[in-house]
Design a protein around this motif. Structure first.
Motif, PDB file in Angstrom:
ATOM      1  N   ASP A  77      31.909  38.458  30.402  1.00  0.00           N
ATOM      2  CA  ASP A  77      32.105  39.907  30.491  1.00  0.00           C
ATOM      3  C   ASP A  77      31.574  40.633  29.254  1.00  0.00           C
ATOM      4  O   ASP A  77      31.480  41.857  29.248  1.00  0.00           O
ATOM      5  N   SER A  78      31.231  39.892  28.215  1.00  0.00           N
ATOM      6  CA  SER A  78      30.634  40.516  27.036  1.00  0.00           C
ATOM      7  C   SER A  78      29.110  40.405  27.035  1.00  0.00           C
ATOM      8  O   SER A  78      28.456  40.855  26.109  1.00  0.00           O
ATOM      9  N   TYR A  79      28.560  39.806  28.090  1.00  0.00           N
ATOM     10  CA  TYR A  79      27.108  39.599  28.178  1.00  0.00           C
ATOM     11  C   TYR A  79      26.464  40.804  28.857  1.00  0.00           C
ATOM     12  O   TYR A  79      26.982  41.312  29.849  1.00  0.00           O
ATOM     13  N   ARG A  80      25.348  41.247  28.321  1.00  0.00           N
ATOM     14  CA  ARG A  80      24.612  42.371  28.910  1.00  0.00           C
ATOM     15  C   ARG A  80      23.511  41.809  29.803  1.00  0.00           C
ATOM     16  O   ARG A  80      22.516  41.261  29.323  1.00  0.00           O
ATOM     17  N   HIS A 130      48.442  43.355  49.554  1.00  0.00           N
ATOM     18  CA  HIS A 130      47.539  42.541  48.744  1.00  0.00           C
ATOM     19  C   HIS A 130      48.212  42.123  47.448  1.00  0.00           C
ATOM     20  O   HIS A 130      49.095  42.811  46.927  1.00  0.00           O
ATOM     21  N   VAL A 131      47.803  40.978  46.937  1.00  0.00           N
ATOM     22  CA  VAL A 131      48.301  40.455  45.672  1.00  0.00           C
ATOM     23  C   VAL A 131      47.091  40.091  44.819  1.00  0.00           C
ATOM     24  O   VAL A 131      46.289  39.233  45.205  1.00  0.00           O
ATOM     25  N   LEU A 132      46.952  40.747  43.686  1.00  0.00           N
ATOM     26  CA  LEU A 132      45.812  40.487  42.817  1.00  0.00           C
ATOM     27  C   LEU A 132      46.015  39.184  42.061  1.00  0.00           C
ATOM     28  O   LEU A 132      47.093  38.925  41.524  1.00  0.00           O
ATOM     29  N   ALA A 133      44.980  38.352  42.027  1.00  0.00           N
ATOM     30  CA  ALA A 133      45.053  37.109  41.273  1.00  0.00           C
ATOM     31  C   ALA A 133      45.102  37.425  39.769  1.00  0.00           C
ATOM     32  O   ALA A 133      44.691  38.502  39.321  1.00  0.00           O
ATOM     33  N   ALA A 134      45.589  36.460  38.996  1.00  0.00           N
ATOM     34  CA  ALA A 134      45.704  36.637  37.546  1.00  0.00           C
ATOM     35  C   ALA A 134      44.373  36.321  36.863  1.00  0.00           C
ATOM     36  O   ALA A 134      44.339  35.662  35.816  1.00  0.00           O
ATOM     37  N   VAL A 135      43.285  36.779  37.462  1.00  0.00           N
ATOM     38  CA  VAL A 135      41.934  36.564  36.930  1.00  0.00           C
ATOM     39  C   VAL A 135      41.125  37.829  37.166  1.00  0.00           C
ATOM     40  O   VAL A 135      41.493  38.669  37.986  1.00  0.00           O
ATOM     41  N   ARG A 136      40.008  37.944  36.443  1.00  0.00           N
ATOM     42  CA  ARG A 136      39.124  39.078  36.665  1.00  0.00           C
ATOM     43  C   ARG A 136      38.359  38.917  37.965  1.00  0.00           C
ATOM     44  O   ARG A 136      38.030  37.811  38.382  1.00  0.00           O
ATOM     45  N   SER A 137      38.058  40.050  38.592  1.00  0.00           N
ATOM     46  CA  SER A 137      37.164  40.020  39.745  1.00  0.00           C
ATOM     47  C   SER A 137      35.732  39.915  39.228  1.00  0.00           C
ATOM     48  O   SER A 137      35.325  40.664  38.334  1.00  0.00           O
ATOM     49  N   LEU A 138      34.977  38.958  39.768  1.00  0.00           N
ATOM     50  CA  LEU A 138      33.630  38.689  39.281  1.00  0.00           C
ATOM     51  C   LEU A 138      32.614  38.858  40.401  1.00  0.00           C
ATOM     52  O   LEU A 138      32.875  38.446  41.538  1.00  0.00           O
ATOM     53  N   ASN A 139      31.462  39.462  40.078  1.00  0.00           N
ATOM     54  CA  ASN A 139      30.370  39.415  41.038  1.00  0.00           C
ATOM     55  C   ASN A 139      29.719  38.033  40.952  1.00  0.00           C
ATOM     56  O   ASN A 139      30.088  37.207  40.112  1.00  0.00           O
ATOM     57  N   ARG A 140      28.706  37.772  41.783  1.00  0.00           N
ATOM     58  CA  ARG A 140      28.156  36.413  41.844  1.00  0.00           C
ATOM     59  C   ARG A 140      27.508  35.995  40.525  1.00  0.00           C
ATOM     60  O   ARG A 140      27.647  34.843  40.090  1.00  0.00           O
ATOM     61  N   MET A 141      26.807  36.901  39.876  1.00  0.00           N
ATOM     62  CA  MET A 141      26.180  36.560  38.605  1.00  0.00           C
ATOM     63  C   MET A 141      27.224  36.247  37.544  1.00  0.00           C
ATOM     64  O   MET A 141      27.097  35.274  36.795  1.00  0.00           O
ATOM     65  N   GLU A 142      28.247  37.068  37.489  1.00  0.00           N
ATOM     66  CA  GLU A 142      29.319  36.803  36.529  1.00  0.00           C
ATOM     67  C   GLU A 142      30.012  35.487  36.843  1.00  0.00           C
ATOM     68  O   GLU A 142      30.377  34.727  35.940  1.00  0.00           O
ATOM     69  N   TRP A 202      17.388  35.296  36.136  1.00  0.00           N
ATOM     70  CA  TRP A 202      18.501  34.925  35.259  1.00  0.00           C
ATOM     71  C   TRP A 202      19.476  34.016  36.001  1.00  0.00           C
ATOM     72  O   TRP A 202      19.914  32.988  35.465  1.00  0.00           O
ATOM     73  N   ALA A 203      19.820  34.386  37.237  1.00  0.00           N
ATOM     74  CA  ALA A 203      20.757  33.585  38.016  1.00  0.00           C
ATOM     75  C   ALA A 203      20.190  32.193  38.295  1.00  0.00           C
ATOM     76  O   ALA A 203      20.916  31.184  38.240  1.00  0.00           O
ATOM     77  N   GLU A 204      18.901  32.114  38.584  1.00  0.00           N
ATOM     78  CA  GLU A 204      18.301  30.805  38.856  1.00  0.00           C
ATOM     79  C   GLU A 204      18.177  29.973  37.586  1.00  0.00           C
ATOM     80  O   GLU A 204      18.263  28.736  37.629  1.00  0.00           O
ATOM     81  N   GLN A 205      18.014  30.649  36.432  1.00  0.00           N
ATOM     82  CA  GLN A 205      18.010  29.914  35.160  1.00  0.00           C
ATOM     83  C   GLN A 205      19.383  29.307  34.901  1.00  0.00           C
ATOM     84  O   GLN A 205      19.496  28.161  34.443  1.00  0.00           O
ATOM     85  N   VAL A 206      20.442  30.077  35.190  1.00  0.00           N
ATOM     86  CA  VAL A 206      21.795  29.540  35.069  1.00  0.00           C
ATOM     87  C   VAL A 206      21.963  28.338  35.993  1.00  0.00           C
ATOM     88  O   VAL A 206      22.561  27.324  35.629  1.00  0.00           O
ATOM     89  N   GLY A 207      21.407  28.445  37.206  1.00  0.00           N
ATOM     90  CA  GLY A 207      21.491  27.323  38.131  1.00  0.00           C
ATOM     91  C   GLY A 207      20.801  26.087  37.596  1.00  0.00           C
ATOM     92  O   GLY A 207      21.323  24.969  37.676  1.00  0.00           O
TER      93      GLY A 207
END
Length: 554
Positions: A199-202, A149-161, A213-218
């Motif tokens: 990543d600084s959002y709670r 495996h090769v990790l991308a030069a980005v953070r791993s994000l869940n769907r909300m992130e 929250w996710a639908e509001q972002v949408g």
């Protein structure tokens, strides 16, 4: 910049005299220069440079520096400093001791030119050609392949992130490009949600609250997209890369209809291979292997493995993290053929092997694909003295399209089908009236008593099925296992690539740049191995812990 190939006039006399006096035992750079010469020819990269303009820095020298920086784990700035500061590098590059070198940004420009002109493989090809000319590499023999495996030069994000960061990045880009246009669309709540990196959002707690929250972002994202697509909006806003990513991501993550904006779920989502995993690396994907998940890519390394011969990497392939190893088997074979380095025997793990691959490798490339195939998946457990009820115990009459079970019952259905992957199969079924009274039924099939059919078999096309059964028999033998033991050595190669070049974490975003980095890393390993071979350095032994050594002694 124009390319004016420089002749190889050898190492300047003063540079050679001073370096040999300073390093009487030599260094890797000195020994490689003495054994292989300049390594890279400027003409190999001529396609990437125009015929007119200011003379460019030697691309052959830049290629060599790019390889050395992977061999020593250096950044572009550090590598450029080494060219100015280290005498052995000047010796390798054939430079005068007072040569001022070049600005570090040239290395990034050089890599971009290689990618734009499809010359990523030239670096590896040039070293393999040098090794072949020296009589240390030939076609035939044995080679082995595995992936890591090769990790991308980005953070791993869940769907909300992911959706939050995608919208934030688009707003940031638009705010920088057209602040007066964006200001009327947003208010203080937008700044609260998207003013800082996600990543600084709670995030709020609770499933329902998070969904809202996710639908509001949408909804916010569609407000921005609708405004950008409106007739009065500047047309160039649609061309901003972050806005294009936002449009694509919202199509993957959300539904919008008369009922409003809804979060996609389950099978309503696009397959992982087609879905963005980060707004900053559009090629990276989220993959899972043996229970471990990562966002990024896979690197497939192939190396020679003949005993008592130089082991060099002959092929590098880079895919996104969702691509199965089996999809790369034929690609690796074609690339080895193109380099005229096809092995007589290719040793791989089970992920690269199917019956179709075994046949294709032999018929199209003249090589033996050595690797274990999947075992029969029949649910019954055979006792030492019990009957064999696996698929191999059934007699197949391909001409009559009939199958006879170990108890003598004959199949009643033979149906040719095609799997969703495109693989042709044959489904064979036995009558429930034959299976129901059979004393071996409970160990043979789980088919319902009330069904029309009993035991069923799934067969591949005849030639593939026969090869599959033959390989299943072979891989049970001690002779085959001993022959296959050599595959384990590729794990050491991957370990060396990780320790020396950091291959498991890409330095750049995008599959093309990641692949070039993997090629440079593999070429660096080849340079290191050539130096070790010429010095008579033996291969490293498998490391055994003190506790394991104590247990072996006991």
């Amino acid at each position: 910049m124009s390319l004016e190939p420089r002749p190889d006039d050898g190492v300047p006399e003063l540079t050679a005299r001073v370096v040999r006096a300073a390093f009487p035992k030599g260094t890797l750079a000195i020994r490689i220069r003495e054994a292989l010469g300049l390594v890279f020819d400027d003409a190999d990269f001529a396609e990437a440079f125009p015929g007119r303009g200011r003379p460019a820095i030697s691309p052959g020298a830049l290629a060599l520096v790019s390889v050395l920086q992977y061999a020593e784990g250096l950044s572009d700035r550090q590598a450029a400093d080494q060219v100015r500061a280290r005498m052995d590098w000047k010796f390798l590059l054939g430079l005068e001791l007072d040569d001022p070198g070049f600005d570090f940004t040239v290395l990034g420009d050089f890599r971009t030119r290689l990618i734009e002109h499809g010359l990523e493989e030239e670096v590896l090809d040039a070293v393999l050609a040098r090794v072949s000319d020296a009589g240390l590499l030939r076609a035939g023999g044995r080679q082995r392949t595995d992936s890591t495996h090769v990790l991308a030069a980005v953070r791993s994000l869940n769907r909300m992130e992911f959706v939050g960061e995608t919208l934030r990045a688009a707003l940031e880009a638009v705010a920088a490009a057209a602040p007066d246009w964006l200001a009327p669309l947003i208010d203080s709540r937008w700044v609260e949600r998207y003013g800082a990196k996600i990543d600084s959002y709670r995030f709020p707690k609770g499933v329902d609250v998070r969904r809202e929250w996710a639908e509001q972002v949408g909804r916010d994202g569609f407000v921005v997209l609708d405004a950008i697509n409106a007739p009065g909006a500047p047309g160039w806003l649609r061309q901003i890369p972050a806005v294009q990513v936002l449009r694509r991501a919202w199509g993957e993550q959300y539904h919008r209809d008369d009922e409003g904006v809804r979060w996609r779920e389950g099978k309503d989502l696009p397959p992982g291979r087609m879905r963005l995993a980060s707004p900053y690396d559009l090629d990276a994907r989220y993959g899972i292997k043996r229970g471990s998940g990562w966002t990024g890519y896979k690197a497939h390394l192939t190396e020679t493995c003949e005993p008592d011969e130089l082991h060099v990497i002959t092929n590098v392939a880079t895919t996104d993290a969702t691509v199965d190893d089996a999809e790369m088997t034929e690609t690796v074979h074609r690339r080895l053929d193109k380099r005229q380095l096809a092995p007589g025997e290719h040793v791989v793990d089970a992920g690269y092997v199917t019956a179709a691959h075994i046949l294709t490798a032999l018929n199209n490339h003249g090589m033996t694909l050595l690797g274990p195939v999947n075992l029969d998946t029949h649910h019954g457990k055979q006792d030492d003295d019990g009957p064999d009820l696996s698929q191999r115990a059934f007699t197949i009459d391909w001409n009559q399209r009939k199958v006879t079970c170990p108890r003598g019952a004959v199949s009643v259905s033979w149906s040719d089908q095609v799997k969703s992957s495109g693989t042709p199969i044959t489904r064979v079924q036995f009558a429930a009236t034959d299976c129901r009274p059979c004393p071996l039924r409970s160990a043979c099939t789980r088919a319902s008593d009330k069904g029309r059919y009993g035991r069923s078999l799934t067969l591949l096309p005849r030639e593939q099925q026969e090869v599959l059964e033959q390989r299943r028999q072979e891989q049970r033998t001690e002779e085959w296992k001993k022959r296959y033991d050599i595959r384990a050595g590729i794990e050491g190669t991957i370990s060396q690539a990780v320790r020396r070049t950091g291959i498991r974490r890409t330095r750049c975003a995008g599959r093309a740049k990641t692949h070039l980095g993997n090629v440079l890393a593999a070429t660096a390993l080849n340079i290191i191995r050539i130096d070790a071979w010429l010095n008579g350095t033996p291969l490293g032994a498998t490391r055994v812990s003190h506790l394991a050594r104590l247990a072996l002694a006991a």
